[in-house]
Design a protein around this motif. Structure first.
Motif, PDB file in Angstrom:
ATOM      1  N   GLU A 185       0.825  -1.213   0.000  1.00  0.00           N
ATOM      2  CA  GLU A 185       0.000   0.000   0.000  1.00  0.00           C
ATOM      3  C   GLU A 185       0.866   1.273   0.000  1.00  0.00           C
ATOM      4  O   GLU A 185       0.511   2.279  -0.602  1.00  0.00           O
ATOM      5  CB  GLU A 185      -0.904   0.024   1.243  1.00  0.00           C
ATOM      6  CG  GLU A 185      -1.976  -1.072   1.266  1.00  0.00           C
ATOM      7  CD  GLU A 185      -3.178  -0.718   0.395  1.00  0.00           C
ATOM      8  OE1 GLU A 185      -3.439   0.471   0.206  1.00  0.00           O
ATOM      9  OE2 GLU A 185      -3.828  -1.681  -0.096  1.00  0.00           O
ATOM     10  N   VAL A 186       2.023   1.202   0.663  1.00  0.00           N
ATOM     11  CA  VAL A 186       2.865   2.396   0.796  1.00  0.00           C
ATOM     12  C   VAL A 186       3.416   2.860  -0.548  1.00  0.00           C
ATOM     13  O   VAL A 186       3.730   4.045  -0.729  1.00  0.00           O
ATOM     14  CB  VAL A 186       4.052   2.154   1.787  1.00  0.00           C
ATOM     15  CG1 VAL A 186       3.579   2.152   3.216  1.00  0.00           C
ATOM     16  CG2 VAL A 186       4.797   0.883   1.438  1.00  0.00           C
ATOM     17  N   TYR A 187       3.542   1.916  -1.493  1.00  0.00           N
ATOM     18  CA  TYR A 187       4.130   2.283  -2.794  1.00  0.00           C
ATOM     19  C   TYR A 187       3.076   2.790  -3.785  1.00  0.00           C
ATOM     20  O   TYR A 187       3.419   3.338  -4.830  1.00  0.00           O
ATOM     21  CB  TYR A 187       4.860   1.075  -3.415  1.00  0.00           C
ATOM     22  CG  TYR A 187       5.955   0.516  -2.534  1.00  0.00           C
ATOM     23  CD1 TYR A 187       7.046   1.322  -2.159  1.00  0.00           C
ATOM     24  CD2 TYR A 187       5.906  -0.798  -2.079  1.00  0.00           C
ATOM     25  CE1 TYR A 187       8.049   0.806  -1.345  1.00  0.00           C
ATOM     26  CE2 TYR A 187       6.897  -1.312  -1.278  1.00  0.00           C
ATOM     27  CZ  TYR A 187       7.973  -0.505  -0.919  1.00  0.00           C
ATOM     28  OH  TYR A 187       8.949  -1.006  -0.122  1.00  0.00           O
ATOM     29  N   LEU A 188       1.825   2.595  -3.447  1.00  0.00           N
ATOM     30  CA  LEU A 188       0.764   2.928  -4.416  1.00  0.00           C
ATOM     31  C   LEU A 188       0.690   4.414  -4.788  1.00  0.00           C
ATOM     32  O   LEU A 188       0.464   4.737  -5.955  1.00  0.00           O
ATOM     33  CB  LEU A 188      -0.593   2.434  -3.909  1.00  0.00           C
ATOM     34  CG  LEU A 188      -0.769   0.905  -3.970  1.00  0.00           C
ATOM     35  CD1 LEU A 188      -2.073   0.492  -3.305  1.00  0.00           C
ATOM     36  CD2 LEU A 188      -0.746   0.405  -5.404  1.00  0.00           C
ATOM     37  N   PRO A 189       0.883   5.340  -3.820  1.00  0.00           N
ATOM     38  CA  PRO A 189       0.811   6.764  -4.220  1.00  0.00           C
ATOM     39  C   PRO A 189       1.792   7.105  -5.341  1.00  0.00           C
ATOM     40  O   PRO A 189       1.482   7.892  -6.227  1.00  0.00           O
ATOM     41  CB  PRO A 189       1.158   7.508  -2.929  1.00  0.00           C
ATOM     42  CG  PRO A 189       0.797   6.558  -1.839  1.00  0.00           C
ATOM     43  CD  PRO A 189       1.060   5.192  -2.359  1.00  0.00           C
ATOM     44  N   LYS A 202       0.314   5.884  -8.462  1.00  0.00           N
ATOM     45  CA  LYS A 202      -0.846   6.723  -8.793  1.00  0.00           C
ATOM     46  C   LYS A 202      -0.412   8.049  -9.443  1.00  0.00           C
ATOM     47  O   LYS A 202      -1.073   8.582 -10.333  1.00  0.00           O
ATOM     48  CB  LYS A 202      -1.642   6.996  -7.514  1.00  0.00           C
ATOM     49  CG  LYS A 202      -3.067   7.458  -7.795  1.00  0.00           C
ATOM     50  CD  LYS A 202      -3.853   7.466  -6.517  1.00  0.00           C
ATOM     51  CE  LYS A 202      -5.302   7.809  -6.835  1.00  0.00           C
ATOM     52  NZ  LYS A 202      -6.150   7.733  -5.673  1.00  0.00           N
ATOM     53  N   ARG A 203       0.753   8.551  -8.990  1.00  0.00           N
ATOM     54  CA  ARG A 203       1.259   9.819  -9.521  1.00  0.00           C
ATOM     55  C   ARG A 203       1.583   9.711 -11.024  1.00  0.00           C
ATOM     56  O   ARG A 203       1.359  10.630 -11.806  1.00  0.00           O
ATOM     57  CB  ARG A 203       2.513  10.204  -8.719  1.00  0.00           C
ATOM     58  CG  ARG A 203       3.029  11.615  -8.947  1.00  0.00           C
ATOM     59  CD  ARG A 203       4.199  11.913  -8.023  1.00  0.00           C
ATOM     60  NE  ARG A 203       5.266  10.915  -8.112  1.00  0.00           N
ATOM     61  CZ  ARG A 203       6.200  10.880  -9.051  1.00  0.00           C
ATOM     62  NH1 ARG A 203       6.199  11.771 -10.015  1.00  0.00           N
ATOM     63  NH2 ARG A 203       7.139   9.960  -9.042  1.00  0.00           N
ATOM     64  N   LEU A 249      -5.895   4.575 -11.545  1.00  0.00           N
ATOM     65  CA  LEU A 249      -5.470   3.390 -10.799  1.00  0.00           C
ATOM     66  C   LEU A 249      -6.719   2.813 -10.123  1.00  0.00           C
ATOM     67  O   LEU A 249      -7.321   3.466  -9.278  1.00  0.00           O
ATOM     68  CB  LEU A 249      -4.405   3.753  -9.759  1.00  0.00           C
ATOM     69  CG  LEU A 249      -3.844   2.574  -8.959  1.00  0.00           C
ATOM     70  CD1 LEU A 249      -3.064   1.615  -9.847  1.00  0.00           C
ATOM     71  CD2 LEU A 249      -2.936   3.072  -7.829  1.00  0.00           C
ATOM     72  N   ILE A 250      -7.090   1.631 -10.532  1.00  0.00           N
ATOM     73  CA  ILE A 250      -8.352   1.049 -10.027  1.00  0.00           C
ATOM     74  C   ILE A 250      -8.053  -0.306  -9.406  1.00  0.00           C
ATOM     75  O   ILE A 250      -7.300  -1.115  -9.969  1.00  0.00           O
ATOM     76  CB  ILE A 250      -9.377   0.870 -11.194  1.00  0.00           C
ATOM     77  CG1 ILE A 250      -9.632   2.214 -11.884  1.00  0.00           C
ATOM     78  CG2 ILE A 250     -10.683   0.274 -10.698  1.00  0.00           C
ATOM     79  CD1 ILE A 250     -10.220   2.085 -13.266  1.00  0.00           C
ATOM     80  N   ARG A 251      -8.698  -0.563  -8.251  1.00  0.00           N
ATOM     81  CA  ARG A 251      -8.511  -1.858  -7.587  1.00  0.00           C
ATOM     82  C   ARG A 251      -9.635  -2.800  -7.985  1.00  0.00           C
ATOM     83  O   ARG A 251     -10.798  -2.419  -8.052  1.00  0.00           O
ATOM     84  CB  ARG A 251      -8.533  -1.660  -6.071  1.00  0.00           C
ATOM     85  CG  ARG A 251      -8.248  -2.941  -5.335  1.00  0.00           C
ATOM     86  CD  ARG A 251      -8.126  -2.729  -3.842  1.00  0.00           C
ATOM     87  NE  ARG A 251      -7.507  -3.914  -3.277  1.00  0.00           N
ATOM     88  CZ  ARG A 251      -6.803  -3.906  -2.194  1.00  0.00           C
ATOM     89  NH1 ARG A 251      -6.592  -2.804  -1.546  1.00  0.00           N
ATOM     90  NH2 ARG A 251      -6.288  -5.034  -1.735  1.00  0.00           N
ATOM     91  N   LYS A 271       6.099   6.715 -19.602  1.00  0.00           N
ATOM     92  CA  LYS A 271       5.440   6.461 -18.313  1.00  0.00           C
ATOM     93  C   LYS A 271       5.195   4.967 -18.132  1.00  0.00           C
ATOM     94  O   LYS A 271       5.278   4.436 -17.041  1.00  0.00           O
ATOM     95  CB  LYS A 271       4.114   7.223 -18.239  1.00  0.00           C
ATOM     96  CG  LYS A 271       4.301   8.692 -17.901  1.00  0.00           C
ATOM     97  CD  LYS A 271       2.969   9.364 -17.686  1.00  0.00           C
ATOM     98  CE  LYS A 271       3.181  10.843 -17.345  1.00  0.00           C
ATOM     99  NZ  LYS A 271       1.948  11.586 -17.276  1.00  0.00           N
ATOM    100  N   ARG A 272       4.871   4.329 -19.243  1.00  0.00           N
ATOM    101  CA  ARG A 272       4.621   2.879 -19.181  1.00  0.00           C
ATOM    102  C   ARG A 272       5.874   2.161 -18.675  1.00  0.00           C
ATOM    103  O   ARG A 272       5.814   1.336 -17.763  1.00  0.00           O
ATOM    104  CB  ARG A 272       4.256   2.367 -20.583  1.00  0.00           C
ATOM    105  CG  ARG A 272       3.998   0.881 -20.638  1.00  0.00           C
ATOM    106  CD  ARG A 272       4.044   0.364 -22.057  1.00  0.00           C
ATOM    107  NE  ARG A 272       5.412   0.422 -22.576  1.00  0.00           N
ATOM    108  CZ  ARG A 272       5.736   0.227 -23.844  1.00  0.00           C
ATOM    109  NH1 ARG A 272       4.806  -0.008 -24.738  1.00  0.00           N
ATOM    110  NH2 ARG A 272       7.003   0.275 -24.222  1.00  0.00           N
TER     111      ARG A 272
END
Lengths: 253, 310
Positions: free
Chosen positions: B241-245, B248-249, B254-256, B270-271
């Motif tokens: 979870e900590v790496y998700l931001p 997301k940037r 970003l969808i779960r 970006k890819r």
């Protein structure tokens, strides 16, 4: 003979139509009723039984020709089943002819069934008869050929109800054409004369096909009274089917 | 080689009591359908798709223009031996059973077919179980399938299908799609109209877009829609979870979904960055899907532009 598929389909359609069963049952009841009329006939029972039965065959088969015939073409257009047929290697005239022959096959069967029922009535009532009793039914078949062609003709451009009404009116007038001629002769009005003569010469004379009275009363029937109506019936049928082809050929679906 | 050729095809219907009002259903339409291809005729309601197909099979006569099927005009009824036609919302003889209808159709082609062949075709369209049922008891999807059986019974070279997937559920649509692909492999030429663009996209070699009776676009899907990738879709899992931001940037979205995540981005750079992040964070990559513009998206944009231009 690709249109034999159309003949077969038209025949099956009519055969599985509830109207046919209802009308056949009505025909059987009408013929069976002659058994109950016998005691009231005051010595004329033989003639009454024959007349009632032949009239029943006539009435039922004409109703079938008008009611089922009036729907033959329009129903295919309305229900879009025509797409299935005319997208195949079938010519439009083959479609009309197939419909006509399918209906005639059905009417032949109906007359056959009702004639068998008539035979049973004659047996049960002990009324004597010879093969001449079948002659009215033979001419009826040619009369029905005109009626079916009329119904198909109207069915190519009107709704089933209108086609049936038009056909019924022409059937009715067709049995009165001799009266129209008589009217033309006795009328003093030139307009009435012209109209009555016009109708007499342009409408089919269906009274030509009615020899029931002569057969029932055992009046000798000349050969001309049989084969002339047959030729007349064939010519009217060909003419009506030809005009039906012409109308149908121009149609877009 | 062109198997169906239409040139300047025009159909004008006249309406009203005196037949004075003119409705142009098809306007100067030219089409060339090549042997062995699947051609999709697309367009909104009233575009003239059905009228065009009806003229090709001889149900309607063109007001002007020319149609040639294998070099012959549709009014030559013999040419229709080579055509199987499935109308839109097929109506059949309700008093017949499925087997009887297919038999009767073969008779209309002037061919005597064996029961074995009828069973084969019914099996192919998944209607063998319903062969003895009256058509009046068939569902819309069943009618569509029996209609296809009628098209296939005499193995015609050309199949003309008007909205073949209309009224079918997703499974039924997939089955019909698979069948169409199978028929193409067997060398059939297929022309079909549809408003279900995703089906057309999956099936057609070429498409033509009709609007108000006129062909406004024609070509392969990639010629029309373009090959350009406009988005990448990355599906991954096992990222803390900590790496998700940080992910997301970089991502557009970003969808779960359950234990998986779906990230989308528009640029190639970006890819690559996202992929390396997922790897570095110990994540597991499930899929990377480049997304091109769909025919549906193209169609809506195109139609909107057309409407705005009016």
């Amino acid at each position: 003979m690709r249109f034999k598929a159309i003949i077969l389909n038209t025949f099956i359609e009519s055969l599985r139509d509830k109207i046919l069963i209802v009308l056949l049952v009505v025909g059987f009841i009408l013929m069976a009723s002659s058994k109950f009329i016998k005691p009231l006939a005051l010595g004329e029972e033989i003639k009454i039984i024959k007349d009632l039965s032949l009239s029943s065959i006539n009435f039922i088969s004409v109703l079938i020709a008008i009611l089922i015939g009036g729907r033959l073409i329009y129903k295919e257009i309305e229900k879009r089943t025509i797409y299935l047929v005319l997208s195949k290697p079938i010519k439009r005239w083959e479609f009309i002819l197939g419909k006509y022959l399918g209906q005639m096959l059905l009417l032949f069967l109906v007359i056959g069934i009702l004639t068998i029922a008539f035979g049973i009535v004659l047996l049960l009532t002990g009324v004597p008869a010879n093969f001449l009793i079948l002659l009215p039914n033979l001419l009826l078949l040619f009369q029905l050929s005109i009626i079916t062609s009329l119904a198909i003709f109207f069915s190519t451009f009107t709704t089933p109800l209108t086609a049936s009404i038009f056909t019924f009116i022409l059937y009715f007038i067709g049995h009165l054409t001799r009266d129209l001629k008589a009217l033309a002769q006795i009328s003093k009005s030139p307009i009435v004369k012209v109209i009555a003569n016009f109708l007499y010469y342009t409408l089919p004379n269906l009274a030509n096909f009615d020899i029931k009275g002569k057969v029932v009363h055992e009046i000798p029937i000349s050969f001309f009274l049989i084969y002339l109506p047959i030729i007349y019936g064939i010519l009217w049928t060909l003419g009506l089917l030809y005009f039906s082809f012409l109308i149908f050929e121009k149609k877009d679906f | 080689m062109a198997i169906i050729f239409c040139e300047n095809l025009t159909k004008i219907y006249r309406s009203g009591f005196w037949k004075l009002k003119k409705v142009v259903a098809v306007n100067r339409l030219s089409l060339t359908i090549n042997e062995g291809e699947i051609y999709g005729l697309l367009g909104p309601n009233g575009a003239g798709k059905t009228t065009t197909l009806k003229m090709v099979v001889g149900l309607a006569k063109p007001t002007s223009g020319k149609i040639l099927i294998m070099g012959k005009e549709p009014k030559d009824s013999e040419i229709r031996k080579n055509i199987g036609f499935l109308p839109e919302q097929p109506y059949f003889y309700e008093y017949l059973k499925g087997y009887e209808l297919v038999y009767l159709t073969a008779q209309m082609y002037g061919k005597e077919v064996s029961s074995k062949r009828i069973y084969e075709v019914l099996e192919l369209v998944g209607m063998i179980e319903a062969k003895d049922m009256f058509l009046k008891n068939y569902s819309r999807g069943m009618l569509q399938r029996i209609g296809l059986a009628c098209c296939l019974i005499t193995e015609p070279k050309i199949l003309i299908l008007d909205e073949p997937m209309g009224g079918l559920d997703p499974i039924g649509r997939k089955e019909i799609r698979d069948l169409i692909i199978q028929l193409k492999k067997a060398g059939k030429t297929i022309i079909f109209s549809s408003h279900i663009l995703s089906d057309a996209e999956m099936l057609c070699d070429r498409i033509g877009i009709l609007i108000k009776g006129e062909k406004v676009k024609e070509g392969t899907i990639s010629e029309i829609v373009g090959e350009e990738i406009y988005e990448y879709e990355i599906i991954f899992s096992n990222v803390g979870e900590v790496y998700l931001p940080e992910i997301k940037r970089l991502a557009k979205d970003l969808i779960r979904s359950g234990d998986k995540w779906m990230a989308t981005c528009e640029e190639e750079g970006k890819r690559e960055h996202l992929l390396s992040l997922i790897q570095n964070f110990g994540g597991r990559l499930h899929s990377l899907i480049p997304r091109r513009k769909s025919l549906e998206e193209y169609f809506f944009t195109f139609m909107k532009e057309k409407r705005d231009a009016l």
